[in-house]
Scaffold this motif. Structure first.
Motif, short mmCIF file in Angstrom:
data_model
loop_
_atom_site.label_atom_id
_atom_site.label_comp_id
_atom_site.label_asym_id
_atom_site.label_seq_id
_atom_site.Cartn_x
_atom_site.Cartn_y
_atom_site.Cartn_z
N SER A 288 0.82 -1.21 0.00
CA SER A 288 0.00 0.00 0.00
C SER A 288 0.86 1.27 0.00
O SER A 288 0.32 2.38 0.07
N HIS A 289 2.17 1.14 -0.09
CA HIS A 289 2.98 2.35 -0.33
C HIS A 289 3.51 2.35 -1.77
O HIS A 289 4.27 3.23 -2.15
N PHE A 293 -0.61 1.62 -6.07
CA PHE A 293 -1.60 2.02 -5.07
C PHE A 293 -1.68 3.55 -4.99
O PHE A 293 -2.76 4.13 -5.00
N ILE A 294 -0.53 4.19 -4.95
CA ILE A 294 -0.50 5.65 -4.80
C ILE A 294 -1.09 6.33 -6.05
O ILE A 294 -1.89 7.26 -5.93
N ARG A 297 -4.89 4.43 -7.32
CA ARG A 297 -5.95 4.57 -6.32
C ARG A 297 -5.93 5.95 -5.65
O ARG A 297 -6.87 6.72 -5.78
N GLU A 298 -4.85 6.25 -4.93
CA GLU A 298 -4.88 7.44 -4.09
C GLU A 298 -4.92 8.74 -4.91
O GLU A 298 -5.66 9.65 -4.57
N SER A 301 -7.88 8.14 -7.99
CA SER A 301 -9.17 7.71 -7.46
C SER A 301 -9.91 6.77 -8.43
O SER A 301 -11.12 6.78 -8.52
N LEU A 302 -9.14 5.95 -9.17
CA LEU A 302 -9.75 5.11 -10.21
C LEU A 302 -10.14 3.72 -9.72
O LEU A 302 -10.93 3.04 -10.36
N ALA A 303 -9.53 3.28 -8.63
CA ALA A 303 -9.70 1.87 -8.25
C ALA A 303 -9.71 1.72 -6.74
O ALA A 303 -9.22 2.59 -6.02
N TYR A 304 -10.27 0.61 -6.29
CA TYR A 304 -10.15 0.24 -4.89
C TYR A 304 -8.93 -0.67 -4.73
O TYR A 304 -8.13 -0.51 -3.84
N TYR A 305 -8.78 -1.63 -5.68
CA TYR A 305 -7.55 -2.41 -5.66
C TYR A 305 -6.76 -2.19 -6.93
O TYR A 305 -7.31 -2.15 -8.03
N ILE A 323 -11.70 -1.38 -12.14
CA ILE A 323 -11.91 0.03 -12.52
C ILE A 323 -13.27 0.22 -13.20
O ILE A 323 -13.90 -0.74 -13.65
N GLU A 324 -13.68 1.45 -13.28
CA GLU A 324 -14.86 1.83 -14.06
C GLU A 324 -14.58 1.45 -15.52
O GLU A 324 -13.48 1.70 -16.02
#
Lengths: 426, 428
Positions: A288-289, A293-294, A297-298, A301-305, A323-324
């Motif tokens: 998650s670093h 992930f960064i 996701r962060e 804001s495209l994905a949860y995983y 993803i959408e």
């Protein structure tokens, strides 16, 4: 810090691994049977352990067998079939309470050995065939299990990526077998395969717990009897070089698009640059670093995983993200950009130090669980190596940024797979 | 600090209540590499109707806000706490359940620094409009991921069938629509109401030094200023005893149908030993009927009604309780009929005999001891039990005392036509 290691004894037809530790309330037995993954055998091997765990000659029905396990203080008994590199591995695990935590002090470890031996060497049979009712029940059950893999869309898209990417390689086969071959299996043919497996597979038995090495060896001699063999060892092969990148888009009624990407690394467990590859994956997408992930996701804001993982024996690096449907292009661009950053060495000393720390933490945590410890030790069996955990830690610690950049140059994009609801604009 | 010894299990548990009300437990485990800590608030997805701190009126908050808050607590003005943990070689995570929100980490080095990071980040919220908006995209994808998962849909479909009013029927993450309305002020309001130390529990397990760990926590808490806060007042609407719906069919892109039967429990306002006994007895009851050593399981399997995915479980907490039984089945209607039949007959004692009870108790004791190999299990379960005034380490003694009458009582209390429901996922 305690780094467990196994004491290995060569026995007739198998290797006995003993790991002594007093941290568990249970003792664990894991028997592993390994053979190359082949089109002919894959479904036999997927079915066989489930037939064996259903009943035995002494316990001819499942309720009788399971009642016996309950009486042994709910001994856990599991079977599993997995793919590691281009091998298919069957595992039988028995997890039994150490009687010193019970008011009742019946010695349970011997009972566990007895049970394992009963399940593997003394199945319920009719002459040279398994019990036909048991086989037909397990065929039906395996059929549903195979179908349920494609019902789980996250798993399905990961499976499809491998099928497309490794077409014509054994690795494309699923460890759980396939429906077509399942139709052709009979109680006789399965029994014939069972005998072949017992005489040809490479077999390893792990015993872990607060146990006495010589007692374990005596129990193993009493309950496990196998003939000598020369197991098939595959030549080291991390797969072919990429000739042409593939992009495959499939439609299904999914709310979320599942994006899976496969890369070839040409590096496998046991290679000198494996440690660098593990760190490369860690900085790129393992945690998650990590960059995926960064950035996916962060920041976007495209994905949860959005993550990556290695297949350590086949030398593959796999990315997965949910993803959408409409964000396909954007997500892909970000992922490609992160890979490029990695290859150019655009990561900080801090990211590297961070990743070394979490890789080490992850390994130490895995060996705290007895079944996790077996998986780690078993890497050496699969790869024909003899790497101690200490060596693993030291080499990871010593890996430099330059070595990570160097291993990055070997990584090639092979296949992009996208499972999506709608038509995608290319 | 008090010490609680469990001689047979060879475990010692240390407990202290901090001045600000925080409950702290430490279970030393030598031999393990890993230390594990969970910091949990007694606040979950069902707590959507309550009196906010310093308010006199009840108010309702959007579905999914407890889970949203869990996500947002990781983000600080100067970045992400995940980064902090991984710099310290730890791996961090969090989860939201119906009744709890837990923050956790595991590490094999730098334990005290990681513990401090855990306590400090949970006790120092930072929410901004911008980051709240950004999170909506991420959680939206989490919701979509679960929407594509047929097992999850089956699980929530069954619970939704059972309840008319109770918020346990609402998906923990909410919906894309419900989270759209969440603002930073709402997050602060929920945070201030539910994250007071007196509503929380910190559990540490691993190869740690008890004295110095307790001192670290004590000093950390004494350095922070907390006013005393009354217990949170939560409101739950009257819930009828019957199920809201007796059947629901969901059409999804699956090959094998899935079936789940739900039984809604009554008299669910229990806690302490009473709840512990109810939960264990009901799980023993289900195991006796449906476990792999039961002849009834064998029949279902032989008839092709179930496969290895078949499972059963009973769970109960303040205000709700239900049994769930089911799995993949090529014959979903026949399975449903068979399960109904088995459950009905069990009211007359069919399938419930002394011999199988004793065997099942042994099995449960063994699997409980096996679970104690897992620091995660101990920390999570201990916290859940503590929030319901139960003690995890009472499990073995309660199991040993269960009688066949207790189990028959369970069958009589639990099984009733108007409290049973079925959810099916069928191929399109």
């Amino acid at each position: 810090m305690s780094i467990a290691s196994d004491t290995i004894t060569e026995k007739s037809g198998y290797k006995l691994h003993v790991v002594r530790t007093d941290k568990y309330k249970t003792n664990t037995l894991v028997l592993k049977m390994k053979a190359p993954l082949t089109k002919e055998d894959v479904t036999y091997r997927a079915l066989l352990p489930y037939v064996l765990q259903s009943n035995t000659s002494k316990y001819p029905t499942t309720p009788e067998l399971r009642s016996y396990l309950d009486d042994l203080y709910g001994a856990g008994f599991y079977v599993d079939v997995a793919k590691k590199g281009e091998y298919q591995i069957i595992s039988f695990t028995i997890d039994i309470v150490n009687e010193k935590f019970l008011s009742d002090s019946t010695p349970l470890l011997e009972k566990a050995f007895g049970l394992l031996s009963e399940v593997i060497f003394n199945p319920k049979k009719n002459g040279e065939a398994f019990d036909s009712k048991t086989v037909s029940n397990e065929i039906r059950s395996l059929k549903q299990r195979i179908q349920s893999i494609s019902d789980d869309k996250m798993r399905y898209s990961a499976t499809r990526l491998v099928e497309e990417m490794c077409k014509n390689e054994p690795y494309a086969l699923e460890a759980s077998g396939n429906l077509q071959d399942l139709e052709t299996i009979t109680p006789e043919s399965l029994f014939a395969y069972y005998k072949k497996m017992l005489s040809e597979d490479e077999i390893d038995l792990y015993v872990i717990g607060d146990i006495d090495g010589s007692e374990v060896e005596a129990l193993a001699d009493k309950y496990v009897s196998l003939q000598e063999r020369e197991p098939v060892r595959l030549p080291r092969d991390t797969g072919k070089a990429v000739e042409k990148e593939k992009e495959i888009i499939e439609n299904s009624d999914v709310k979320q698009g599942k994006l899976n990407i496969g890369y070839r690394t040409q590096v496998a467990y046991g290679d000198p640059d494996y440690y660098a590859l593990q760190l490369f994956n860690g900085i790129f997408g393992g945690f998650s670093h990590s960059k995926l992930f960064i950035n996916v996701r962060e920041k976007a804001s495209l994905a949860y995983y959005a993550a990556s993982r290695l297949e350590s024996h086949k030398g593959l690096l796999m990315v997965m993200a949910g993803i959408e449907n409409a964000n396909y292009k954007q997500a892909l661009d970000i992922i490609h950009a992160q890979m490029k950053e990695m290859k150019q060495g655009n990561f900080s000393d801090e990211e590297l130090a961070q990743t070394k720390a979490v890789v080490k933490n992850q390994l130490l945590e895995t060996i705290d669980v007895s079944r996790g410890l077996v998986e780690i030790l078993y890497h050496n069996v699969i790869s024909g190596q003899d790497i101690s955990l200490d060596e693993w830690f030291t080499k990871t610690e010593r890996t430099t940024k330059e070595e990570i950049i160097a291993v990055g140059q070997k990584i090639q994009l092979d296949t992009i797979y996208f499972l999506t609801e709608a038509e995608v604009q290319g | 600090m008090e010490k609680i010894a469990f001689t047979q299990l060879k475990e010692e548990l240390f407990h202290e209540k901090m001045d600000n009300g925080l409950e702290v437990y430490i279970l030393p485990k030598s031999g393990f590499n890993k230390s594990f800590a969970t910091f949990t608030t007694n606040y979950g997805s069902i707590d959507n109707h309550f009196k906010p701190l310093n308010e006199t009126e009840f108010s309702k908050v959007p579905d999914g806000i407890a889970h949203f808050l869990e996500h947002k607590l990781f983000e600080k003005e100067d970045g992400d706490v995940f980064q902090q943990f991984s710099k310290q070689g730890a791996s961090a995570n969090a989860f939201t359940s119906f009744t709890r929100t837990a923050y956790l980490f595991s590490s094999t080095s730098d334990f005290e620094r990681n513990l401090t990071t855990l306590i400090d980040f949970v006790q120092d919220p930072y929410f901004s409009e911008k980051t709240v908006e950004k999170e909506k995209g991420i959680i939206g994808q989490e919701i979509n991921m679960y929407d594509d998962n047929s097992d999850w849909r089956l699980y929530f479909g069954t619970i939704a069938n059972m309840y008319h009013q109770h918020p346990v029927k609402i998906d923990i993450a909410g919906t894309v629509e419900s989270i759209a309305g969440i603002t930073k002020d709402m997050l602060y309001e929920c945070y201030n109401t539910f994250y007071h130390p007196s509503n929380m529990l910190l559990f540490v397990v691993g190869p740690v030094d008890v004295e110095s760990t307790m001192k670290l926590i004590r000093d950390n808490q004494n350095d922070k200023e907390y006013n005393e806060q009354p217990a949170v007042e939560r409101k739950f609407d009257e819930e009828p005893e019957t199920v809201a719906k007796d059947k629901e069919v969901l059409r999804m892109n699956v090959q094998t149908p899935k079936v789940m039967l739900g039984i809604k429990a009554i008299n669910v306002n229990q806690s302490g030993l009473q709840l512990l006994k109810r939960e264990l007895a009901t799980n023993i009851y289900l195991e006796m009927l449906f476990g792999k050593s039961s002849p009834l399981h064998e029949e279902l399997y032989e008839e092709g009604l179930i496969d290895q995915s078949f499972s059963y479980d009973y769970t109960q907490e303040q205000g709700f309780g239900f049994a769930l039984i089911g799995g993949d089945s090529a014959k979903p209607d026949e399975l449903m009929e068979s399960l109904f039949g088995i459950l009905q007959k069990s009211k007359a004692g069919t399938g419930l005999n002394e011999e199988s009870l004793q065997r099942t108790i042994k099995k449960k004791i063994g699997s409980f001891l096996r679970s104690l190999n897992s620091p995660e299990y101990i920390a999570n379960q201990f916290t859940r039990y503590a929030f319901n005034d139960m003690n995890l380490f009472d499990v073995v003694s309660v199991l040993e005392k269960l009688t066949i009458e207790d189990i028959r009582e369970v069958a009589k209390d639990l099984i009733s036509d108007e409290r049973m429901t079925v959810c099916q996922v069928l191929p399109k």
